[in-house]
Every structure is written in structure tokens, then in C-alpha cells.
Scaffold this motif. Structure first.
Motif, PDB file in Angstrom:
ATOM      1  N   ARG A 135       0.939  -1.082   0.338  1.00  0.00           N
ATOM      2  CA  ARG A 135      -0.157   0.056   0.296  1.00  0.00           C
ATOM      3  C   ARG A 135       0.713   1.183   0.141  1.00  0.00           C
ATOM      4  O   ARG A 135       0.064   2.179  -0.991  1.00  0.00           O
ATOM      5  CB  ARG A 135      -0.769   0.222   1.175  1.00  0.00           C
ATOM      6  CG  ARG A 135      -1.880   1.130   0.897  1.00  0.00           C
ATOM      7  CD  ARG A 135      -3.291   0.808   1.772  1.00  0.00           C
ATOM      8  NE  ARG A 135      -3.904  -0.584   1.769  1.00  0.00           N
ATOM      9  CZ  ARG A 135      -4.576  -0.891   1.195  1.00  0.00           C
ATOM     10  NH1 ARG A 135      -5.118   0.425   0.809  1.00  0.00           N
ATOM     11  NH2 ARG A 135      -5.555  -2.266   1.471  1.00  0.00           N
TER      12      ARG A 135
ATOM     13  N   ARG B 124     -11.531   6.204   7.126  1.00  0.00           N
ATOM     14  CA  ARG B 124     -10.592   6.623   6.248  1.00  0.00           C
ATOM     15  C   ARG B 124      -9.773   7.399   6.323  1.00  0.00           C
ATOM     16  O   ARG B 124      -9.487   8.111   7.066  1.00  0.00           O
ATOM     17  CB  ARG B 124     -11.264   6.763   4.396  1.00  0.00           C
ATOM     18  CG  ARG B 124     -12.493   7.837   4.590  1.00  0.00           C
ATOM     19  CD  ARG B 124     -13.224   7.686   3.465  1.00  0.00           C
ATOM     20  NE  ARG B 124     -14.264   8.084   3.416  1.00  0.00           N
ATOM     21  CZ  ARG B 124     -13.695   9.022   1.856  1.00  0.00           C
ATOM     22  NH1 ARG B 124     -13.288   8.615   0.824  1.00  0.00           N
ATOM     23  NH2 ARG B 124     -15.323  10.148   1.732  1.00  0.00           N
TER      24      ARG B 124
ATOM     25  N   TRP C 205      -5.680  10.040  -2.916  1.00  0.00           N
ATOM     26  CA  TRP C 205      -4.868   8.479  -2.304  1.00  0.00           C
ATOM     27  C   TRP C 205      -6.164   9.222  -1.087  1.00  0.00           C
ATOM     28  O   TRP C 205      -6.577   8.903  -0.727  1.00  0.00           O
ATOM     29  CB  TRP C 205      -3.615   8.864  -2.300  1.00  0.00           C
ATOM     30  CG  TRP C 205      -3.094   7.369  -1.465  1.00  0.00           C
ATOM     31  CD1 TRP C 205      -3.150   6.259  -2.195  1.00  0.00           C
ATOM     32  CD2 TRP C 205      -3.411   6.929  -0.174  1.00  0.00           C
ATOM     33  NE1 TRP C 205      -2.830   5.302  -1.827  1.00  0.00           N
ATOM     34  CE2 TRP C 205      -2.528   5.207   0.267  1.00  0.00           C
ATOM     35  CE3 TRP C 205      -3.747   7.338   1.243  1.00  0.00           C
ATOM     36  CZ2 TRP C 205      -2.617   4.766   1.055  1.00  0.00           C
ATOM     37  CZ3 TRP C 205      -3.477   6.706   2.225  1.00  0.00           C
ATOM     38  CH2 TRP C 205      -3.267   5.395   2.252  1.00  0.00           C
ATOM     39  N   GLU C 206      -6.104   7.131  -1.070  1.00  0.00           N
ATOM     40  CA  GLU C 206      -7.237   7.147   0.609  1.00  0.00           C
ATOM     41  C   GLU C 206      -7.065   5.664   0.313  1.00  0.00           C
ATOM     42  O   GLU C 206      -6.844   4.884  -0.537  1.00  0.00           O
ATOM     43  CB  GLU C 206      -8.540   7.029   0.178  1.00  0.00           C
ATOM     44  CG  GLU C 206      -9.666   7.000  -1.328  1.00  0.00           C
ATOM     45  CD  GLU C 206     -11.049   7.404  -0.799  1.00  0.00           C
ATOM     46  OE1 GLU C 206     -11.978   6.310   0.572  1.00  0.00           O
ATOM     47  OE2 GLU C 206     -11.433   8.017  -1.557  1.00  0.00           O
ATOM     48  N   THR C 207      -7.189   5.568   2.285  1.00  0.00           N
ATOM     49  CA  THR C 207      -7.146   3.666   2.353  1.00  0.00           C
ATOM     50  C   THR C 207      -8.266   3.471   3.471  1.00  0.00           C
ATOM     51  O   THR C 207      -8.358   4.894   3.792  1.00  0.00           O
ATOM     52  CB  THR C 207      -5.471   3.510   3.219  1.00  0.00           C
ATOM     53  OG1 THR C 207      -5.585   2.234   3.131  1.00  0.00           O
ATOM     54  CG2 THR C 207      -5.244   4.470   3.719  1.00  0.00           C
TER      55      THR C 207
ATOM     56  N   ALA D 209      -6.274  -0.650   7.142  1.00  0.00           N
ATOM     57  CA  ALA D 209      -5.516  -1.587   6.196  1.00  0.00           C
ATOM     58  C   ALA D 209      -4.819  -1.026   6.687  1.00  0.00           C
ATOM     59  O   ALA D 209      -3.348  -0.773   6.463  1.00  0.00           O
ATOM     60  CB  ALA D 209      -5.263  -0.654   5.092  1.00  0.00           C
TER      61      ALA D 209
ATOM     62  N   PHE E  17       1.112  -0.491   7.729  1.00  0.00           N
ATOM     63  CA  PHE E  17      -0.294  -0.716   7.223  1.00  0.00           C
ATOM     64  C   PHE E  17       0.141  -2.111   7.578  1.00  0.00           C
ATOM     65  O   PHE E  17       0.827  -2.870   7.667  1.00  0.00           O
ATOM     66  CB  PHE E  17       0.179  -0.016   5.614  1.00  0.00           C
ATOM     67  CG  PHE E  17      -0.237   1.413   5.344  1.00  0.00           C
ATOM     68  CD1 PHE E  17      -0.979   1.743   5.200  1.00  0.00           C
ATOM     69  CD2 PHE E  17       1.250   1.695   4.615  1.00  0.00           C
ATOM     70  CE1 PHE E  17      -1.274   3.011   5.046  1.00  0.00           C
ATOM     71  CE2 PHE E  17       1.239   2.997   4.558  1.00  0.00           C
ATOM     72  CZ  PHE E  17      -0.366   3.650   4.301  1.00  0.00           C
TER      73      PHE E  17
END
Length: 294
Positions: free
Chosen positions: A123, A150, A168-170, A174, A194
Motif C-alpha cells: 500500500r 478512512r 489517495w485514500e485507504t 488497512a 499498514f
């Protein structure tokens, strides 16, 4: 620069962020992008433009950096707003902190300074190049926005009327954790790990708040979860806030104390914010933050 979360989430913090910069004399002003064998990978990151090349500094350059670092550290200390732990009240200006202690991770803070540690396909390799101060355009910044669900990175250009770009995002699940890294330029570094074992080292004036949220040290509470005595204390706190302050948020800390925070425009500079906060116990009495709370 407007960006809004989905209707079922809220923005817990939004703050400027960037890849960190080396602080120790051998790596001062430098940053590297590594795989797990310490091989440079910046040329392998898709879509990244060319950036500056760094090398460890020679001893003479290190001596000059030590002098400059001392002057900058003194300036940062002079700007720092202090916390009143006795009364439980605090007002802090974003970006005001200082470096402290010795290197916690010498291999990554003195002998080398990776800001990206990522095997292929992980990631961290997907992070946007705009985080790099050596690559991004002038008058451009990246904001980190954390919600309940997030972490989002937003690009903000010179046109302040334009909408922010989602770079960007996660999802929060994660993210394995985050830690504050005090041995750093301004004391503002944090590392986000991550779940695929990749990580990134970033810098933000709100690094400790980001760490608290991303490490789940802070549990967001609804006002209805407060005791009557706590709500009475919050009412007094709100009455003392600047007129332009936002509504407060409430967090249960690891020790059980409740942190109340409200953001307001800072007086020391345009575009800066300051955080007004109190720590309180079950009956609204002042509380001290304990190790692990922040």
C-alpha cells in the motif's frame, strides 16, 4: 478547497502533511524511498516525476547542519504553546513543537532516512508523489483528512476557490498503527504502518493527533455519552471559546479520561488553526493525560 466526507462519516481532523525530512546531521534535509532491502525505488513508482537525489552529508556539512538545527530548534521552541496539565486546559497551535531525545531508530534516522518502506505491490507504494516537497508544485499542499472510516489525502492548489483533489485514500482497517517520532525536524514526524508491513514517515503539525486517531488511542464519543457533570464542564468550556470556534468533539482516551477539543482560527498567522482542549474525569474534574493516551 472544499472536500466533504460521506453523509455517514465526519472529518475528525484535517491538517497539512508531507513526507518527512532528515534531522540528524548525516541525513539533514534528505529523504529516501526504499524497498525492504534498502534499495532505492523512487524510479519504480508509477507516475512519479523525477525528484532530487540525496547523499549522506560529509562531516564538514554535518557540523554546519548542527549549528543551523540548533537555531531552528530554538525558534520552534519559542513558538510552541504550552499545555496546562494542572487545570486541564490547553491551547496549541498546529505546527508548534520541537525535536527531543535521541534517535529511536538509528538505522532509519541517522544512517539512512527512508520515508517510504515498501515491497512491490504494498500500500505504501501507492502514496502520491505530491507528498514530496522536492517534487510538488509551488503553492501546493497536501492535507490529510481522517474520518471514522478512512484516511484521505487531498491536494490543494493555489486557487483556494477550487475543490480539493482526492489524491489517495485507504480504509482505516488497512492501517496497522501509527507512532509519533520525536527525533525529527520540529518534532512533527509520525510513522504510519499498514497491514501489509509497508510504512511511511510523514510530517505534520498535528502529528500527535493523527497518531492518536490512527492508533485508536482516541475513541470518538457522542455528547450523549458524557455524564451530567461532564456536560456541565463542557458548557463552561464552550462559553470561553472564541466566537469562530467549531463545535467541540469528545474522545475517550486509553486511561478513561475524556478529551474535549475545539478548533478555532489561529491569531498568529493566516490559514493556521489552534486547538482548544480540556481533559476531564468522570465528574468533570481536571485530568492529566497518562502514558498511551496521546
Amino acid at each position: 478547497m472544499d472536500w466533504y466526507p460521506e453523509p455517514d462519516e465526519s472529518t475528525l481532523v484535517r491538517t497539512p502533511i508531507r513526507f518527512a525530512t532528515g534531522y540528524a546531521p548525516p541525513v539533514a534535509g534528505s529523504r529516501w524511498f526504499r524497498d525492504t532491502s534498502r534499495r532505492d525505488i523512487q524510479g519504480e513508482l508509477p507516475g512519479w516525476p523525477a525528484g532530487p537525489e540525496y547523499r549522506l552529508h560529509a562531516p564538514a556539512t554535518q557540523a554546519a547542519n548542527r549549528v543551523g538545527g540548533g537555531l531552528l530548534g530554538g525558534l520552534a521552541t519559542a513558538l510552541k504553546a504550552g499545555m496546562d496539565a494542572v487545570t486541564g486546559n490547553a491551547t496549541t497551535v498546529s505546527g508548534a513543537s520541537k525535536a527531543s531525545g535521541k534517535a529511536q531508530y538509528p538505522a532509519d534516522e541517522v544512517e539512512d532516512f527512508p520515508v517510504l518502506w515498501a515491497a512491490p505491490g504494498t500500500r505504501a507504494r501507492s502514496l502520491p508523489w505530491q507528498l514530496d516537497p522536492g517534487r510538488r508544485p509551488d503553492r501546493y499542499r497536501v492535507d490529510a483528512a481522517v474520518t471514522e472510516r478512512r484516511l484521505v489525502l487531498l491536494g490543494v492548489g493555489s486557487d483556494m476557490t477550487a475543490a480539493a483533489d482526492v489524491l489517495w485514500e485507504t480504509p482505516r482497517d488497512a492501517i496497522a498503527g501509527a507512532e509519533h517520532l520525536a527525533f525529527s525536524e520540529g518534532g512533527n514526524d509520525l510513522r504510519i504502518r499498514f497491514t501489509d508491513d509497508s510504512w511511511t514517515r510523514l510530517a505534520s503539525g498535528d502529528s500527535q493527533k493523527l497518531v492518536g486517531l490512527l492508533s485508536d488511542h482516541r475513541k470518538l464519543l457522542p455528547e450523549s455519552a458524557l455524564t451530567p457533570a461532564q456536560r456541565e464542564r463542557v458548557a463552561r468550556f464552550v462559553a470561553e471559546l472564541p466566537a469562530a470556534a467549531q463545535a467541540p468533539r469528545f474522545y475517550r482516551l486509553a486511561s478513561g479520561a475524556v478529551l474535549v477539543e475545539a478548533q478555532a482560527p489561529a491569531k498568529v498567522g493566516r490559514g493556521l488553526s489552534e486547538t482548544h482542549s480540556i481533559f476531564m474525569g468522570e465528574t468533570g474534574e481536571p485530568a492529566r493525560p497518562q502514558p498511551g493516551d496521546l
